[in-house]
Design a protein around this motif. Structure first.
Motif, PDB file in Angstrom:
ATOM      1  N   THR A 185       0.851  -1.181   0.000  1.00 45.28           N
ATOM      2  CA  THR A 185       0.000   0.000   0.000  1.00 45.28           C
ATOM      3  C   THR A 185       0.888   1.232   0.000  1.00 45.28           C
ATOM      4  OG1 THR A 185      -1.670  -1.180   1.302  1.00 45.28           O
ATOM      5  CG2 THR A 185      -1.878   1.205   1.158  1.00 45.28           C
ATOM      6  N   ILE A 186       0.642   2.135  -0.938  1.00 44.61           N
ATOM      7  CA  ILE A 186       1.430   3.367  -1.033  1.00 44.61           C
ATOM      8  C   ILE A 186       0.578   4.525  -0.527  1.00 44.61           C
ATOM      9  CG2 ILE A 186       2.676   4.937  -2.554  1.00 44.61           C
ATOM     10  CD1 ILE A 186       3.219   2.596  -4.403  1.00 44.61           C
ATOM     11  N   HIS A 187       1.008   5.128   0.568  1.00 42.32           N
ATOM     12  CA  HIS A 187       0.301   6.249   1.168  1.00 42.32           C
ATOM     13  C   HIS A 187       1.030   7.550   0.847  1.00 42.32           C
ATOM     14  CE1 HIS A 187      -2.213   3.601   3.713  1.00 42.32           C
ATOM     15  NE2 HIS A 187      -1.112   2.879   3.875  1.00 42.32           N
ATOM     16  N   ARG A 188       0.295   8.522   0.373  1.00 40.89           N
ATOM     17  CA  ARG A 188       0.851   9.864   0.187  1.00 40.89           C
ATOM     18  C   ARG A 188       0.340  10.831   1.256  1.00 40.89           C
ATOM     19  NH1 ARG A 188       3.447  10.101  -4.686  1.00 40.89           N
ATOM     20  NH2 ARG A 188       2.990   8.394  -6.132  1.00 40.89           N
ATOM     21  N   ASP A 189      -0.694  10.407   1.948  1.00 40.61           N
ATOM     22  CA  ASP A 189      -1.269  11.208   3.021  1.00 40.61           C
ATOM     23  C   ASP A 189      -1.211  10.392   4.302  1.00 40.61           C
ATOM     24  OD1 ASP A 189      -2.577  13.059   4.537  1.00 40.61           O
ATOM     25  OD2 ASP A 189      -4.581  12.606   3.756  1.00 40.61           O
ATOM     26  N   PHE A 190      -0.318  10.752   5.201  1.00 46.81           N
ATOM     27  CA  PHE A 190      -0.165  10.002   6.446  1.00 46.81           C
ATOM     28  C   PHE A 190       0.304  10.944   7.542  1.00 46.81           C
ATOM     29  CE2 PHE A 190       3.667   9.646   3.896  1.00 46.81           C
ATOM     30  CZ  PHE A 190       4.700   9.929   4.775  1.00 46.81           C
ATOM     31  N   SER A 191       0.035  10.561   8.784  1.00 48.22           N
ATOM     32  CA  SER A 191       0.403  11.369   9.941  1.00 48.22           C
ATOM     33  C   SER A 191       1.579  10.712  10.657  1.00 48.22           C
ATOM     34  CB  SER A 191      -0.790  11.483  10.910  1.00 48.22           C
ATOM     35  OG  SER A 191      -1.894  12.107  10.275  1.00 48.22           O
ATOM     36  N   LEU A 192       2.632  11.477  10.861  1.00 49.96           N
ATOM     37  CA  LEU A 192       3.839  10.959  11.495  1.00 49.96           C
ATOM     38  C   LEU A 192       3.620  10.706  12.982  1.00 49.96           C
ATOM     39  CD1 LEU A 192       6.306  13.337   9.674  1.00 49.96           C
ATOM     40  CD2 LEU A 192       6.290  10.849   9.432  1.00 49.96           C
ATOM     41  N   GLY A 193       4.433   9.822  13.543  1.00 49.24           N
ATOM     42  CA  GLY A 193       4.356   9.527  14.967  1.00 49.24           C
ATOM     43  C   GLY A 193       5.027  10.603  15.801  1.00 49.24           C
ATOM     44  N   ARG A 194       5.015  10.404  17.114  1.00 49.03           N
ATOM     45  CA  ARG A 194       5.589  11.423  18.002  1.00 49.03           C
ATOM     46  C   ARG A 194       7.090  11.568  17.801  1.00 49.03           C
ATOM     47  NH1 ARG A 194       4.935  10.872  23.895  1.00 49.03           N
ATOM     48  NH2 ARG A 194       4.858   8.605  23.620  1.00 49.03           N
ATOM     49  N   SER A 195       7.816  10.456  17.728  1.00 46.86           N
ATOM     50  CA  SER A 195       9.263  10.556  17.584  1.00 46.86           C
ATOM     51  C   SER A 195       9.677  10.932  16.169  1.00 46.86           C
ATOM     52  CB  SER A 195       9.929   9.244  17.987  1.00 46.86           C
ATOM     53  OG  SER A 195       9.547   8.191  17.127  1.00 46.86           O
ATOM     54  N   THR A 196       8.830  10.619  15.183  1.00 48.80           N
ATOM     55  CA  THR A 196       9.163  10.910  13.787  1.00 48.80           C
ATOM     56  C   THR A 196       8.580  12.228  13.295  1.00 48.80           C
ATOM     57  OG1 THR A 196       7.320   9.463  13.138  1.00 48.80           O
ATOM     58  CG2 THR A 196       9.530   8.525  13.090  1.00 48.80           C
ATOM     59  N   ALA A 197       7.910  12.967  14.170  1.00 51.63           N
ATOM     60  CA  ALA A 197       7.312  14.245  13.781  1.00 51.63           C
ATOM     61  C   ALA A 197       8.312  15.200  13.130  1.00 51.63           C
ATOM     62  CB  ALA A 197       6.655  14.908  14.995  1.00 51.63           C
ATOM     63  N   PRO A 198       9.587  15.252  13.555  1.00 52.79           N
ATOM     64  CA  PRO A 198      10.545  16.157  12.898  1.00 52.79           C
ATOM     65  C   PRO A 198      10.723  15.893  11.406  1.00 52.79           C
ATOM     66  CG  PRO A 198      11.423  15.420  15.009  1.00 52.79           C
ATOM     67  CD  PRO A 198      10.199  14.611  14.748  1.00 52.79           C
ATOM     68  N   LEU A 199      10.335  14.705  10.929  1.00 56.97           N
ATOM     69  CA  LEU A 199      10.480  14.382   9.510  1.00 56.97           C
ATOM     70  C   LEU A 199       9.599  15.256   8.613  1.00 56.97           C
ATOM     71  CD1 LEU A 199      10.537  10.470   9.695  1.00 56.97           C
ATOM     72  CD2 LEU A 199      12.485  11.970   9.220  1.00 56.97           C
TER      73      LEU A 199
END
Length: 432
Positions: A71-85
């Motif tokens: 599954t290829i997602h272009r719309d996704f919400s980052l996690g707490r630790s990965t938010a800086p991405l």
């Protein structure tokens, strides 16, 4: 044959690191396809020794159509630790659902860049060679350093184990910014050049002695042992080639140091500087391949967090420990983002350095708390790939590829003409 152990031969030659079979040398030193076009692809691989807390790391995404387990997602919400991405979301791809199908907890962390446990290396055609060393073989002699391995010699599994050669040998790391600075920028004096020439001469003399002694001893061996001896002598010839390539750089000045020599402090404070020095190594073309392992002496107290990093990774679902762990992991992501932005700001011709550098970030540990090595955290940035996506592979699908398929794609992007690496079954689907 025990007293003709390969490692003893290599140590006698004064070489304690890898003895790869340089593909480019066997081909007469021709440049790879990526090099012949004037492009200088680079590769950086960053490994975390203890993984990331999954609930804080992995993004969430709305349902999307899946094609053969991808599954290829272009719309996704980052996690707490990965938010800086978010700051580099257009320059990176997160990949979920991949691993090496190995088990062993912390003792399989070293498979991250190879896909092969050290104990299984003898059963594999290329042993447990890692992607960085595999790529370095193809550009031998084109840069002062075929590759740079940076990490700590402390930690839960006896020091940095991120890079391995095809002889099954761990590549010892450069242990801090002071040492990395020294290697990159110090050593242009005539005294240094004379010392280096003397060292190469001594190594050559030792190799001559080893070869002569081995040939004499070989007359008493049966056919099977002579075949083994041929393997050792092949390693000796490879060392000679490597020494020859290094000798060519004696009279070529190193780049001017951009700042004064730093002092080692601690892994937390040193991490941004290590990233800066790796970026400079790429920019000055001192090397085109680097690896960095984060762990070992990464001390939470240097971030104002109580506790031991390894102990916090085994949090037992205790909220206080999880929050401390997430703080450590967020800092590591922040420094990775800073590195990507730095490469983006370095121009080389019509492109920036990131466009020519494939940067892999992740870990051989999926979840340290449960000691598993599945669904490894993987981020790919730069390199000219299409980004801004989450590639999610279904771990239960019969079509799920191994992580080594990503390495085949990265090697091809680097200019290596290969359709396999380690346990791969091809290139990685969905990566464009």
């Amino acid at each position: 044959m025990s007293h003709l152990d390969r490692r003893q031969l290599l140590r006698a030659a004064g070489v304690s690191v890898c003895l790869p079979l340089f593909s480019s040398l066997r081909a007469g030193g021709n440049e790879t396809s990526g090099q012949s076009s004037g492009r200088k692809p680079r590769m950086v691989c960053i490994g975390n020794m203890l993984g990331f807390h999954p609930e804080a790391y992995w993004p969430t995404a709305a349902n999307a159509k899946s094609d053969e387990g991808l599954t290829i997602h272009r719309d996704f919400s980052l996690g707490r630790s990965t938010a800086p991405l978010r700051a580099i979301s257009d320059r990176m791809t997160m990949i979920a659902g991949l691993d090496h199908d190995t088990a062993g907890g912390h003792f399989s962390v070293h498979t991250f860049l190879s896909g092969v446990r050290q104990i299984d290396a003898k059963t594999m055609p290329d042993a447990n060679v890692t992607i960085d060393q595999y790529a370095a073989e193809t550009i031998a002699g084109q840069t002062r350093f075929p590759s740079l391995t940076v990490g700590s010699e402390s930690g839960i599994h006896g020091g940095c184990q991120l890079s391995w050669t095809r002889t099954g040998t761990r590549v010892p790391p450069i242990t801090g910014p002071e040492q990395l600075f020294q290697i990159l920028f110090v050593g242009n004096s005539e005294k240094d050049k004379v010392a280096a020439a003397d060292r190469f001469k001594l190594q050559g003399s030792i190799l001559d002695f080893v070869r002569s002694d081995a040939n004499r001893f070989g007359r008493t061996l049966n056919r099977q042992d002579r075949d083994k001896l041929d393997e050792y002598l092949t390693s000796v010839r490879d060392v000679e080639k490597r020494i020859g390539l290094r000798r060519n750089w004696i009279d070529i000045p190193k780049p001017e140091a951009p700042f004064d020599r730093p002092k080692n402090r601690n892994m937390v404070e040193d991490l941004p500087l290590l990233y800066d020095l790796i970026a400079l190594a790429l920019q000055t073309d001192s090397t085109r391949i680097a690896t960095l392992e984060i762990g070992g002496d990464f001390n939470p107290r240097d971030l104002g967090v109580d506790g031991d990093y390894h102990a916090l990774s085994h949090h037992g679902q205790l909220t206080e420990r999880i929050e401390a762990l997430v703080k450590l992991e967020t800092y590591q992501i922040e420094q990775f983002v800073r590195f990507i932005e730095k490469l983006s700001a370095m121009n080389e011709g019509e492109h920036n350095l990131l466009d020519q550098t494939s940067v892999l970030f992740g870990s051989g540990m999926g979840n340290a708390n449960s000691h598993n090595n599945v669904n490894l955290p993987v981020i790919l940035a730069g390199g000219g790939f299409e980004h801004g996506r989450l590639l999610a592979f279904d771990k239960n699908s019969s079509h799920r590829p191994p992580l080594t398929n990503l390495f085949v794609s990265m090697l091809q992007n680097f200019g290596v003409e290969t359709d396999r690496f380690s346990t791969s079954t091809g290139t990685l689907r969905g990566l464009a």
